[in-house]
Design a protein around this motif. Structure first.
Motif, mmCIF file in Angstrom:
data_model
loop_
_atom_site.group_PDB
_atom_site.id
_atom_site.type_symbol
_atom_site.label_atom_id
_atom_site.label_comp_id
_atom_site.label_asym_id
_atom_site.label_seq_id
_atom_site.Cartn_x
_atom_site.Cartn_y
_atom_site.Cartn_z
ATOM 1 N N PHE A 10 0.833 -1.205 0.000
ATOM 2 C CA PHE A 10 0.000 0.000 0.000
ATOM 3 C C PHE A 10 0.869 1.257 0.000
ATOM 4 O O PHE A 10 0.568 2.234 -0.688
ATOM 5 N N LEU A 11 1.952 1.220 0.762
ATOM 6 C CA LEU A 11 2.846 2.378 0.831
ATOM 7 C C LEU A 11 3.517 2.627 -0.524
ATOM 8 O O LEU A 11 3.775 3.778 -0.894
ATOM 9 N N TYR A 12 3.781 1.567 -1.259
ATOM 10 C CA TYR A 12 4.416 1.691 -2.579
ATOM 11 C C TYR A 12 3.556 2.532 -3.523
ATOM 12 O O TYR A 12 4.049 3.421 -4.217
ATOM 13 N N GLY A 13 2.252 2.260 -3.519
ATOM 14 C CA GLY A 13 1.353 3.037 -4.368
ATOM 15 C C GLY A 13 1.276 4.491 -3.942
ATOM 16 O O GLY A 13 1.211 5.401 -4.775
ATOM 17 N N MET A 14 1.304 4.722 -2.639
ATOM 18 C CA MET A 14 1.238 6.085 -2.117
ATOM 19 C C MET A 14 2.522 6.857 -2.400
ATOM 20 O O MET A 14 2.488 8.019 -2.796
ATOM 21 N N TYR A 15 3.654 6.189 -2.198
ATOM 22 C CA TYR A 15 4.937 6.861 -2.405
ATOM 23 C C TYR A 15 5.143 7.216 -3.878
ATOM 24 O O TYR A 15 5.804 8.215 -4.204
ATOM 25 N N SER A 16 4.583 6.416 -4.776
ATOM 26 C CA SER A 16 4.748 6.645 -6.214
ATOM 27 C C SER A 16 4.113 7.945 -6.678
ATOM 28 O O SER A 16 4.453 8.455 -7.757
ATOM 29 N N LYS A 17 3.190 8.488 -5.898
ATOM 30 C CA LYS A 17 2.488 9.708 -6.323
ATOM 31 C C LYS A 17 3.441 10.899 -6.456
ATOM 32 O O LYS A 17 3.187 11.806 -7.248
ATOM 33 N N GLU A 18 4.532 10.910 -5.690
ATOM 34 C CA GLU A 18 5.497 11.998 -5.821
ATOM 35 C C GLU A 18 6.195 11.933 -7.174
ATOM 36 O O GLU A 18 6.360 12.963 -7.846
ATOM 37 N N ASN A 53 7.013 13.787 -12.725
ATOM 38 C CA ASN A 53 7.409 13.298 -14.044
ATOM 39 C C ASN A 53 6.253 12.896 -14.963
ATOM 40 O O ASN A 53 6.441 12.834 -16.179
ATOM 41 N N LEU A 54 5.094 12.624 -14.403
ATOM 42 C CA LEU A 54 3.984 12.142 -15.224
ATOM 43 C C LEU A 54 2.794 13.095 -15.107
ATOM 44 O O LEU A 54 2.971 14.301 -15.148
ATOM 45 N N SER A 55 1.614 12.572 -14.943
ATOM 46 C CA SER A 55 0.426 13.424 -14.919
ATOM 47 C C SER A 55 -0.206 13.510 -13.532
ATOM 48 O O SER A 55 -1.384 13.805 -13.406
ATOM 49 N N GLY A 56 0.592 13.218 -12.496
ATOM 50 C CA GLY A 56 0.076 13.291 -11.135
ATOM 51 C C GLY A 56 -0.190 14.723 -10.698
ATOM 52 O O GLY A 56 0.392 15.674 -11.237
ATOM 53 N N THR A 57 -1.064 14.892 -9.720
ATOM 54 C CA THR A 57 -1.412 16.221 -9.208
ATOM 55 C C THR A 57 -0.704 16.500 -7.894
ATOM 56 O O THR A 57 -0.331 15.573 -7.160
ATOM 57 N N TRP A 58 -0.553 17.774 -7.579
ATOM 58 C CA TRP A 58 0.050 18.187 -6.317
ATOM 59 C C TRP A 58 -0.810 17.736 -5.145
ATOM 60 O O TRP A 58 -0.306 17.260 -4.128
ATOM 61 N N GLN A 59 -2.131 17.866 -5.307
ATOM 62 C CA GLN A 59 -3.045 17.451 -4.236
ATOM 63 C C GLN A 59 -2.936 15.943 -3.981
ATOM 64 O O GLN A 59 -2.949 15.501 -2.836
ATOM 65 N N GLY A 60 -2.830 15.171 -5.059
ATOM 66 C CA GLY A 60 -2.686 13.723 -4.899
ATOM 67 C C GLY A 60 -1.401 13.356 -4.195
ATOM 68 O O GLY A 60 -1.380 12.469 -3.334
ATOM 69 N N MET A 61 -0.319 14.037 -4.562
ATOM 70 C CA MET A 61 0.969 13.766 -3.930
ATOM 71 C C MET A 61 0.920 14.085 -2.438
ATOM 72 O O MET A 61 1.338 13.267 -1.602
#
Length: 278
Positions: free
Chosen positions: A125-133, A138-146
């Motif tokens: 679970f932590l792996y998925g959460m840590y990947s948001k940074e 580098n990709l299409s993630g959001t600041w709020q999600g990170m």
């Protein structure tokens, strides 16, 4: 009709921590037990105790139980001086943890004279959460999600910290690594952009095992699991270059696969593990 509530999430996190700790300490002492079956009896005793109280457990009781559980397994009578090769178990999330899906890989390792080492479920679970940074940068993630996932990691680690302290203070056991440490290990060989399936966590766990003195690894995946062929099988050459003593067997699990073929591959890996230990 299923809604998450704060009390439910607290109970779930505590249950995950208890499960990971119980798995860690049980697998570490069961191969060395003086009385066959006694380690499983102690495990069942704690499982029943936690099951009765988890719904209404206070923070004080939670911390107390973690310390006492680790102490009970730390004091558990084992055959002193007996050394067995440690074998890490990694792979696709269901095949890794469910004995029906992996034909009881832990039991097979123990029957073959080894000690199974299975890293924590919480790390998935932590792996998925840590990947948001990485996704934000580098990709299409959001600041709020990170930021939301960073906060979630802190909450999970808050619940996990008493277990880490209890394990690190023990004689026989060691606590889990932080997810950022696993990510740094993985980055030595693979990009954190590999997030399909177990992604970079699979590579990171194998490096963590190797660095922790567990060069023998069974890497498991369902038949034709593409993500694991990239971050599992695909990393074998790099891992052997990272540490020449690395001894990895990759096993495909499928209803149509031969149990004998799986068992033979594990036996060959265990023979090499015993040879290296000697």
């Amino acid at each position: 009709g299923f809604k998450f509530t704060v009390p439910m999430l607290k109970r779930a996190l505590r249950a995950l921590v208890f499960g990971d700790v119980l798995m860690r300490v049980l697998f570490a002492v069961r191969p060395y037990e003086q009385v066959p079956g006694s380690a499983d009896e102690l495990c069942e005793k704690w499982s029943v105790k936690i099951d009765k109280e988890i719904a209404h457990m206070t923070a004080a009781t939670y911390n107390k139980y973690l310390k006492q559980m680790v102490k009970d397994f730390d004091d558990f009578p084992i055959i002193e001086g007996l050394t067995k090769p440690k074998v890490g178990v990694v792979g696709e999330i269901l095949v890794k943890y469910h004995p029906n899906a992996n034909n009881d890989i832990v039991g097979i390792i123990e029957q073959e004279g080894g000690e199974a080492v299975v890293l924590d479920l919480i790390d998935f679970f932590l792996y998925g959460m840590y990947s948001k940074e990485y996704n934000y940068e580098n990709l299409s993630g959001t600041w709020q999600g990170m930021m939301g996932n960073k906060a979630a990691i802190k909450v999970i680690e808050f619940f996990r910290e008493p277990a880490r302290k209890a394990l690190n203070a023990s004689t026989r056991f060691s606590g889990p690594h932080h997810i950022e440490d696993i990510a740094k290990k993985a980055e030595q060989l693979i990009s954190l952009g590999n997030q399909c399936g177990e992604g970079w966590l699979l590579t990171g766990e194998m490096i963590e095992l190797i660095d922790s003195g567990v060069p023998n690894i069974v890497c498991m995946q369902p038949f034709a699991c593409l993500p694991n062929h990239v971050t599992g099988k695909g990393m074998l050459k790099a891992l052997r270059a990272y540490n020449p003593l690395t001894n990895i067997a990759t096993i495909d699990y499928d209803p149509g696969a031969s149990d004998v073929n799986q068992l033979n591959r594990i036996k060959l890996m265990m023979a090499t593990a015993h040879k290296n230990l000697a």
